[in-house]
Design an enzyme around this catalytic site. Structure first.
Site, PDB file in Angstrom:
ATOM      1  N   ASN A 486      -6.525  -5.725  -4.360  1.00  0.00           N
ATOM      2  CA  ASN A 486      -6.171  -4.701  -5.367  1.00  0.00           C
ATOM      3  C   ASN A 486      -5.456  -3.580  -4.450  1.00  0.00           C
ATOM      4  OD1 ASN A 486      -5.665  -2.442  -6.876  1.00  0.00           O
ATOM      5  ND2 ASN A 486      -7.287  -2.857  -8.213  1.00  0.00           N
ATOM      6  N   ASP A 487      -4.219  -3.625  -4.126  1.00  0.00           N
ATOM      7  CA  ASP A 487      -3.626  -2.828  -3.434  1.00  0.00           C
ATOM      8  C   ASP A 487      -3.553  -1.321  -3.465  1.00  0.00           C
ATOM      9  OD1 ASP A 487      -2.047  -4.086  -1.355  1.00  0.00           O
ATOM     10  OD2 ASP A 487      -0.610  -5.046  -2.617  1.00  0.00           O
ATOM     11  N   CYS A 488      -4.022  -1.034  -4.685  1.00  0.00           N
ATOM     12  CA  CYS A 488      -4.095   0.555  -5.212  1.00  0.00           C
ATOM     13  C   CYS A 488      -5.474   0.791  -4.900  1.00  0.00           C
ATOM     14  CB  CYS A 488      -3.781   0.316  -6.569  1.00  0.00           C
ATOM     15  SG  CYS A 488      -1.964   0.008  -6.682  1.00  0.00           S
ATOM     16  N   GLN A 503      -1.751   3.258   1.443  1.00  0.00           N
ATOM     17  CA  GLN A 503      -2.222   2.044   2.069  1.00  0.00           C
ATOM     18  C   GLN A 503      -2.562   2.332   3.559  1.00  0.00           C
ATOM     19  OE1 GLN A 503       0.259   1.330  -0.505  1.00  0.00           O
ATOM     20  NE2 GLN A 503      -1.457   0.441  -1.790  1.00  0.00           N
TER      21      GLN A 503
END
Ligand code: BGC
Ligand code: NOJ
Length: 817
Positions: A486-488, A503
């Site tokens: 989950n990049d967020c 990020q």
């Protein structure tokens, strides 16, 4: 409401009106040269790298949304009426319109005032060019005096520069027009050895290469002056915006049909032979001239089109199924593997939603994309694994992205997404299960592309696992780094300044945020790697990997269970995320799927409990949402996930990528009905009847579908380049239909919806063909109880590999438990 229909026999989606809610795209190209093309001929073309070798412009974020493309204009020279046969850009009314998106080709046809035009676009195999074949038919009872204008707008190669560096761009453009061929050669005089060309099979009545002369002052592509007046200006571009436009006069007898071919291509010359005569600034065209001549010939185009179709039939023949469900058949047999190949080829680089500028090849993305394509293109998948491994860092960590043209890790984004390396293990494992080719493990591959650092790939994989073990937090769970899948979810970022990257900005030292996504992913990776090394006789190593996995399972059970579901993470301060103790974001989907997939909590009911919680709290008619309740305000300690309004993207949409994990988890617990119910909710074909709500293409998966907390619930966004493709194909083919390659055989383990009486499948695996018939007794919900291989009864449900070239008949029966 629908905007078209499937033509299953031809493996096409037929769009019957041009004003789809969003541009509905297709991809051209299968190897090195690619393009996107919308149902109104919008899109761009590029060679290998959508950022660095862009041939034509496409304006993302424009109005109308889909502007810039392969635009043709037809003009009735008797009265000056003109129109675009693909509807855009003139949007003139058409008497008929149909767009057929097929496998790596698109055909758009329409009619106006008795003139029918059909434009077929594709990239021939092995070539770095696109062919457009325009078939014009005069259906009138009298002669038609027509003008045909073509148009493309050249990109000055680097799409990022092209979209920003105007003080230079407006002075750098150069073209040549020779024998009716338009050559785009900006920057060829200095360090570029490549150029683009745009050719036409007919004699020309004129041409244009300067955009603003062709269009006329103050005008747009909907009303070019050259078209309006019925005569090109023969303009030569010196700077500004080079375009290619041919003008052809067509005199068609009543009922006459004529084919006109356009070729838009890319060519490179050796640096020392760039110019002809040498010492001049003129492109050496000797090598490209025969290519152009060949592709302007109708028979050549026809032959290449047939060859393209054959290639696709061959690729798709890896798996063909016949189930009781039409949406399943259509997706499994055609569209899902097709989309998987697009993601394999292009990662997340260019679509209607991806500009092709920023992302390159994602490490985790490309690793996962391989799951859905390895069976079709094993040799290319092998090379992809080696390319990815070559960007790995000596620590075992990975660059988050690399540029396809250079194959170098991307420094801007760097590394530190702590799930990344583990995906490489899973990708390698998928390759080995598909092919049995253990030589992969002995390939000598460098780290960070540094010559002299080579080790066997097997050591790369060991370092992937070690990377996690070297980064454990206070609960013995993996540290998350910048983010996990989950990049967020950015637990170490704490950004107060708008515009900073969620990020890569880290404002606090010594973060101990831990991930309950990476934890089960690590367990999975260890188990897979253990199986692989055991096959090579390294049983000590296998046992130690299994011991590490067991220890991680123990940490998950001790610190990762919230009472009714698995936690998502521990944040920077050690506070649980995805817990009922949170006000918002109490339950996340990812750890429920991943933990069950990793075998956590199966025996003590945690797995079943987690999936029950998914059903109660996350499942909607559109699929499983990622988090509930979504965040209603910005949480600085959680990052980008809380930047989205509730119900969108990672903040509580149906994040399609995650749904197959839940489906797979359900099959692991034997719940075929539940797995298939979920499968149907996100299946694009099953959603076609609500195209006005869904809005994206009904033939491919999108990244997200807005969740119930969003005002536009049910609306899909970011179609095409998403890991959803690969994972959905994995879930349906390997876990629900249960035809699953393993290291030592083909597992036949269907877990079906209760109403099915069975299905058939034909699977090509390691060179042999498996003709599989599955019967399910009425009321059966269990696993395979009887297996016949070529008529002989076999213990268990594993079919051992047979010699390449043979055909095996497999009959499996699921009986009432
Ligand atoms: C985007 C996310 C996206 C991710 C992909 C982020 O910066 O905003 O929504 O999923 O990048 O890597
Ligand atoms: C899209 C990204 O490409 C992928 O790498 C990521 O896992 C998902 N978004 C979830 O954030």
């Amino acid at each position: 409401m629908q905007y078209g229909h499937f033509d299953d026999d031809r493996r096409e989606y037929v769009i019957t009106r041009p004003d789809t809610p969003l541009p509905w795209l297709n991809y051209l190209g299968t190897e090195d040269h690619f393009g996107i093309i919308s149902n109104t001929a919008g899109g761009c073309s590029f060679y290998r790298d959508a950022r660095l070798r862009r041939l034509t412009r496409y304006r993302h974020n424009n109005a109308p949304l889909d502007l810039g493309g392969r635009y043709l204009y037809l003009r009735d020279d008797l009265d000056g009426d003109y129109w675009s046969p693909s509807w855009q850009p003139t949007r003139s009314s058409l008497d008929g319109y149909e767009c057929r998106h097929g496998l790596s080709y698109t055909s758009i046809s329409s009619e106006r005032r008795g003139v029918r035009a059909e434009m077929l676009c594709f990239v021939p195999l092995g070539e770095s060019l696109e062919v457009w074949r325009l078939r014009v038919r005069n259906g009138r009872g009298e002669r038609a005096d027509l003008s045909l204008f073509s148009s493309v707008e050249f990109c000055l190669w680097d799409a990022m520069d092209d979209a920003t560096n105007f003080q230079r761009n407006y002075s750098v453009g150069e073209v040549e027009v020779v024998d009716g061929v338009i050559y785009h050669k900006s920057e060829y005089r200095e360090r570029r050895d490549h150029f683009a060309y745009f050719a036409c099979s007919e004699p020309l009545a004129g041409f244009d290469t300067q955009r603003d002369v062709f269009l006329g002052s103050g005008r747009g592509w909907d009303s070019p002056l050259a078209v309006e007046r019925g005569q090109s200006f023969d303009s030569i571009a010196y700077g500004w915006a080079p375009i290619g436009s041919h003008h052809v006069r067509l005199l068609l007898a009543p009922l006459e049909t004529r084919d006109i071919i356009f070729v838009l291509g890319y060519s490179e010359n050796p640096a020392e032979a760039k110019f002809d005569p040498s010492g001049s600034q003129t492109i050496n065209k000797a090598p490209v001239r025969p290519v152009i001549e060949r592709w302007l010939r109708a028979e050549q185009v026809e032959k290449a089109f047939v060859a393209l179709s054959k290639t696709w039939e061959e690729l798709l023949s890896v798996l063909q199924v016949e189930t009781p469900d039409a949406d399943t058949n259509r997706m499994v047999n055609t569209w899902n593997p097709y989309q998987c190949m697009a993601t394999f080829n292009l990662s997340r680089s260019v679509s209607f939603f991806e500009s092709g500028i920023g992302r390159g090849m994602g490490f985790r993305d490309s690793s996962q994309d391989l799951f859905g394509s390895v069976a079709m293109v094993p040799a290319r998948a092998r090379q992809r694994i080696l390319d990815l491994a070559a960007t790995q860092l000596p620590s075992g960590g990975a660059y988050h992205q690399y540029q396809p043209l250079t194959k170098r890790g991307n420094n801007e984004i760097g590394s530190g997404f702590n799930d990344d390396p583990l995906w490489l293990v899973l990708a390698a494992s998928a390759y080995l299960k598909e092919t049995g080719d253990l030589t992969l493990l002995d390939e000598l591959i460098p780290y960070d592309n540094c010559p002299g650092t080579e080790t066997p790939l097997s050591e790369h994989l060991e370092r992937c696992v070690r990377y996690t073990l070297d980064r454990l937090g206070p609960h013995g769970l993996p540290l998350i780094g910048h983010a996990d899948w989950n990049d967020c979810l950015n637990l170490n970022c704490f950004s107060e300044t708008s515009g900073e990257s969620f990020q890569t900005t880290q404002n606090r030292e010594g973060g101990v945020a831990e991930s309950l996504f990476i934890a089960p992913q690590f367990v999975l990776a260890c188990k897979e790697l253990a199986g692989i090394v055991r096959l090579r006789g390294e049983s000590d190593m296998a046992s130690s990997l299994e011991a590490e996995a067991d220890q991680m399972v123990a940490a998950i059970e001790e610190h990762g269970w919230d009472g009714e579901w698995f936690l998502r993470a521990y944040d920077f301060f050690g506070v649980p995320v995805g817990s009922r103790s949170n006000e918002e974001g109490q339950i996340f989907a990812e750890p429920q799927g991943m933990c069950v997939m990793a075998g956590v909590g199966i025996s003590d009911g945690k797995a079943a409990g987690a999936l029950e919680s998914v059903r109660d709290r996350l499942a909607t008619e559109h699929g499983v949402v990622l988090v509930q309740p979504p965040y209603t305000r910005y949480h600085i300690e959680l990052g980008e996930i809380t930047s989205y309004p509730p119900g969108y993207k990672e903040n509580g949409s149906v994040f399609c990528h995650v749904n197959p994990w839940i489906m797979i988890a359900e099959t692991i617990l034997g719940n075929g009905q539940a797995a298939f119910d979920y499968y149907k909710r996100t299946n694009p074909s099953a959603r076609a009847p609500i195209s006005d709500v869904h809005r994206c293409e009904p033939y491919v998966y999108a990244q997200t579908i807005a969740g119930p907390d969003a005002p536009t619930c049910g609306e899909a966004r970011n179609s095409w380049l998403t890991g959803s493709a690969s994972w959905h194909l994995t879930a349906i083919s390997q876990w629900i239909l249960g035809v699953r390659p393993e290291l030592d055989g083909l597992r036949i383990d269907p877990v079906l919806p209760s109403s099915w009486r069975g299905f058939t499948a034909r699977r090509r695996w390691r060179g042999a063909t498996y003709e599989i018939v599955v019967h399910q007794e009425e009321g059966a919900t269990g696993r395979v109880r009887r297996l016949l291989v070529d008529g002989t009864s076999v213990e268990g449900n594993l079919v051992r590999p047979v010699p390449a070239g043979s055909t095996v008949k497999v009959e499996a029966t699921l009986e009432r438990g």
